[in-house]
Design an enzyme around this catalytic site. Structure first.
Site, mmCIF file in Angstrom:
data_model
loop_
_atom_site.group_PDB
_atom_site.id
_atom_site.type_symbol
_atom_site.label_atom_id
_atom_site.label_comp_id
_atom_site.label_asym_id
_atom_site.label_seq_id
_atom_site.Cartn_x
_atom_site.Cartn_y
_atom_site.Cartn_z
ATOM 1 N N CYS A 113 0.823 -1.230 0.000
ATOM 2 C CA CYS A 113 0.000 0.000 0.000
ATOM 3 C C CYS A 113 0.847 1.265 0.000
ATOM 4 C CB CYS A 113 -0.922 0.001 1.206
ATOM 5 S SG CYS A 113 -2.005 -1.432 1.264
ATOM 6 N N HIS A 252 -3.044 7.161 2.874
ATOM 7 C CA HIS A 252 -3.506 5.885 2.309
ATOM 8 C C HIS A 252 -4.872 5.585 2.917
ATOM 9 C CE1 HIS A 252 -4.066 1.821 1.293
ATOM 10 N NE2 HIS A 252 -3.744 1.330 2.478
ATOM 11 N N ASN A 282 -10.224 -0.065 0.281
ATOM 12 C CA ASN A 282 -8.757 0.037 0.296
ATOM 13 C C ASN A 282 -8.236 -0.407 -1.069
ATOM 14 O OD1 ASN A 282 -6.022 -0.358 0.634
ATOM 15 N ND2 ASN A 282 -6.201 -1.380 2.612
HETATM 16 N N1 ACO Z 1 -18.715 -9.083 8.910
HETATM 17 C C1 ACO Z 1 -19.196 -9.465 10.105
HETATM 18 N N2 ACO Z 1 -18.414 -9.896 11.101
HETATM 19 C C2 ACO Z 1 -17.094 -9.965 10.862
HETATM 20 C C3 ACO Z 1 -16.529 -9.605 9.625
HETATM 21 C C4 ACO Z 1 -17.408 -9.168 8.625
HETATM 22 N N3 ACO Z 1 -16.980 -8.780 7.413
HETATM 23 N N4 ACO Z 1 -15.200 -9.779 9.690
HETATM 24 C C5 ACO Z 1 -14.932 -10.233 10.934
HETATM 25 N N5 ACO Z 1 -16.076 -10.335 11.624
HETATM 26 C C6 ACO Z 1 -16.250 -10.787 13.008
HETATM 27 C C7 ACO Z 1 -15.109 -11.620 13.516
HETATM 28 O O1 ACO Z 1 -15.241 -12.967 13.130
HETATM 29 C C8 ACO Z 1 -15.247 -11.425 15.007
HETATM 30 O O2 ACO Z 1 -16.263 -12.276 15.462
HETATM 31 P P1 ACO Z 1 -16.131 -12.975 16.906
HETATM 32 O O3 ACO Z 1 -16.090 -11.836 17.901
HETATM 33 O O4 ACO Z 1 -17.358 -13.803 16.989
HETATM 34 O O5 ACO Z 1 -14.854 -13.765 16.863
HETATM 35 C C9 ACO Z 1 -15.743 -9.996 15.135
HETATM 36 O O6 ACO Z 1 -16.281 -9.648 13.835
HETATM 37 C C10 ACO Z 1 -14.664 -9.021 15.497
HETATM 38 O O7 ACO Z 1 -13.529 -9.257 14.674
HETATM 39 P P2 ACO Z 1 -12.225 -8.407 14.794
HETATM 40 O O8 ACO Z 1 -11.222 -8.917 13.824
HETATM 41 O O9 ACO Z 1 -11.842 -8.307 16.239
HETATM 42 O O10 ACO Z 1 -12.769 -6.985 14.318
HETATM 43 P P3 ACO Z 1 -12.037 -5.629 14.318
HETATM 44 O O11 ACO Z 1 -12.788 -4.659 15.123
HETATM 45 O O12 ACO Z 1 -10.577 -5.764 14.587
HETATM 46 O O13 ACO Z 1 -12.221 -5.191 12.812
HETATM 47 C C11 ACO Z 1 -10.868 -5.020 10.830
HETATM 48 C C12 ACO Z 1 -11.626 -5.952 11.780
HETATM 49 C C13 ACO Z 1 -11.880 -4.087 10.185
HETATM 50 C C14 ACO Z 1 -10.204 -5.868 9.777
HETATM 51 C C15 ACO Z 1 -9.843 -4.237 11.666
HETATM 52 O O14 ACO Z 1 -9.032 -5.082 12.410
HETATM 53 C C16 ACO Z 1 -8.987 -3.376 10.807
HETATM 54 O O15 ACO Z 1 -9.439 -2.406 10.266
HETATM 55 N N6 ACO Z 1 -7.684 -3.683 10.684
HETATM 56 C C17 ACO Z 1 -6.805 -2.991 9.818
HETATM 57 C C18 ACO Z 1 -6.613 -3.854 8.666
HETATM 58 C C19 ACO Z 1 -6.529 -3.154 7.364
HETATM 59 O O16 ACO Z 1 -7.010 -2.067 7.135
HETATM 60 N N7 ACO Z 1 -5.894 -3.853 6.476
HETATM 61 C C20 ACO Z 1 -5.777 -3.409 5.147
HETATM 62 C C21 ACO Z 1 -4.452 -3.698 4.636
HETATM 63 S S1 ACO Z 1 -3.237 -2.824 5.521
HETATM 64 C C22 ACO Z 1 -3.367 -1.277 5.118
HETATM 65 O O17 ACO Z 1 -3.801 -0.951 4.056
HETATM 66 C C23 ACO Z 1 -2.972 -0.318 6.115
#
Ligand code: ACO
Length: 325
Positions: A113, A252, A282
């Site tokens: 990214c 980004h 993204n």
């Molecule tokens: N829809 C519904 N539920 C979901 C989904 C979905 N799409 N995805 C995950 N869940 C569930 C999980 O299974 C989990 O369920 P559980 O509590 O029963 O186990 C619950 O939601 C919470 O999951 P978490 O992973 O803890 O959710 P979090 O609040 O961390 O959000 C996310 C996840 C959005 C991916 C977050 O961690 C994030 O934004 N991370 C940054 C990652 C990113 O942006 N990566 C892109 C590439 S890197 C970059 O560009 C910078």
């Protein structure tokens, strides 16, 4: 002193819009979950004829038109990408052919990214070494080709698109003031994507599951915020620019919560952070040049404005740059 200025911007998004409502029918998710956790409402998905190099070439044509520069005047093409339709030749070579930039040498940069930011930095160094050089810097991705559409934890996050800038020696104070780039390969396992399967049986990875993006979301989140904050602080200190003096931030566009946390930590007013993640998700290396092009065409940039860029991606790679518009 020679400074590398941005003379024109362009972007190209695939026609097809994929909404959260449609994703609800594909995996177990809801519009509300995606919107609250990521800020993303829809994204673009490439269709026939919208390969990475085609999107990149169209963004490049628009940037050239705005800059008033002919393709034949370009001496270097740098494309930040990790999703070109070919592993060889580079996306930059395909763009060179597509737009007829017959006098350019061309290469890709894979910094995930952060690819566009790293590309701007490379362009700046070449322009300083040869102030007659005109450079096309592009960020282009079709992450839809590398998304596991059955994995709700990743498939809701990404989108396709391309953005481009034309850079050349600017007049007066205009141009890139400075940049700071970083990498930490020891954390590669937190955000990664395997290449095509090995045809050498001795080199088939034991844990090979397909060429998908895989990610430890919460870890990535924490590192992304801290790393971008650190990169921004370092570049502002290096160039003696106060946070309040920054006119616009082009970050980004990974996720609205990353951007909100970053904004709080930077001490820069939220209205100065350009955000379009709700429309495109993204788009990795493409996100910053698409955002820059939209901000530019909306008239958000005025001559002399200090514009701050910051990125974070797989590697990890990250950094920041400041440009006087
Ligand atoms: N829809 C519904 N539920 C979901 C989904 C979905 N799409 N995805 C995950 N869940 C569930 C999980 O299974 C989990 O369920 P559980 O509590 O029963 O186990 C619950 O939601 C919470 O999951 P978490 O992973 O803890 O959710 P979090 O609040 O961390 O959000 C996310 C996840 C959005 C991916 C977050 O961690 C994030 O934004 N991370 C940054 C990652 C990113 O942006 N990566 C892109 C590439 S890197 C970059 O560009 C910078």
């Amino acid at each position: 002193m020679t400074r590398a200025a941005i003379l024109g911007t362009g972007s190209c998004l695939p026609r097809r819009v994929l909404t959260n409502a449609e994703l609800e029918k594909m995996v177990e998710t809801t519009d509300e979950w995606i919107t609250v956790r990521t800020g993303i409402r829809e994204r673009r998905i490439a269709g026939a004829g919208e390969e990475t190099s085609k999107l990149a070439a169209e963004a490049a044509r628009k940037a050239l038109a705005m800059a008033g520069v002919a393709a034949a005047e370009i001496g270097l093409i740098v494309v930040g990408t990790m999703t070109c339709e070919k592993a060889m030749p580079s996306c930059a070579c395909l763009v060179q052919k597509e737009i007829g930039a017959v006098n350019a040498f061309a290469m890709d940069i894979n910094a995930a990214c952060s690819g566009f930011l790293f590309g701007m930095d490379v362009a700046e160094k070449y322009i300083k070494a040869d102030p007659t050089l005109k450079v096309l810097v592009i960020g282009a991705e079709t992450l839809s080709t590398r998304t596991n559409w059955e994995d709700r934890t990743t498939c809701v996050l990404f989108g396709d698109g391309a953005g481009a800038v034309v850079m050349a020696a600017g007049d007066g104070e205009r141009g890139m003031l400075g940049s700071r780039l970083f990498a930490d390969g020891s954390l590669w396992h937190l955000l990664h994507m395997d290449a095509a399967p090995s045809l050498n049986p001795d080199l088939v990875a034991a844990d090979y599951q397909g060429p998908f993006i895989r990610m430890a979301g919460q870890e990535v989140f924490k590192y992304a915020v801290r790393a971008m904050q650190d990169g921004v602080a370092k570049v502002l200190a290096q160039e003696g620019v106060e946070p309040e003096a920054v006119r616009l931030v082009i970050p980004h566009q990974a996720n609205i919560r990353i951007l909100n946390s970053l904004t709080e930590r930077l001490g820069i007013a939220p209205e100065k952070i350009y955000i379009n993640v709700h429309k495109y998700g993204n788009t990795s290396a493409a996100s910053m040049p698409i955002a820059l092009d939209e901000a530019n065409r909306e008239g958000r940039l005025r001559p002399g404005d200090p514009v701050l860029f910051c990125a974070f991606g797989g590697g990890f790679t990250w950094g920041a740059a400041i440009v006087r518009w």
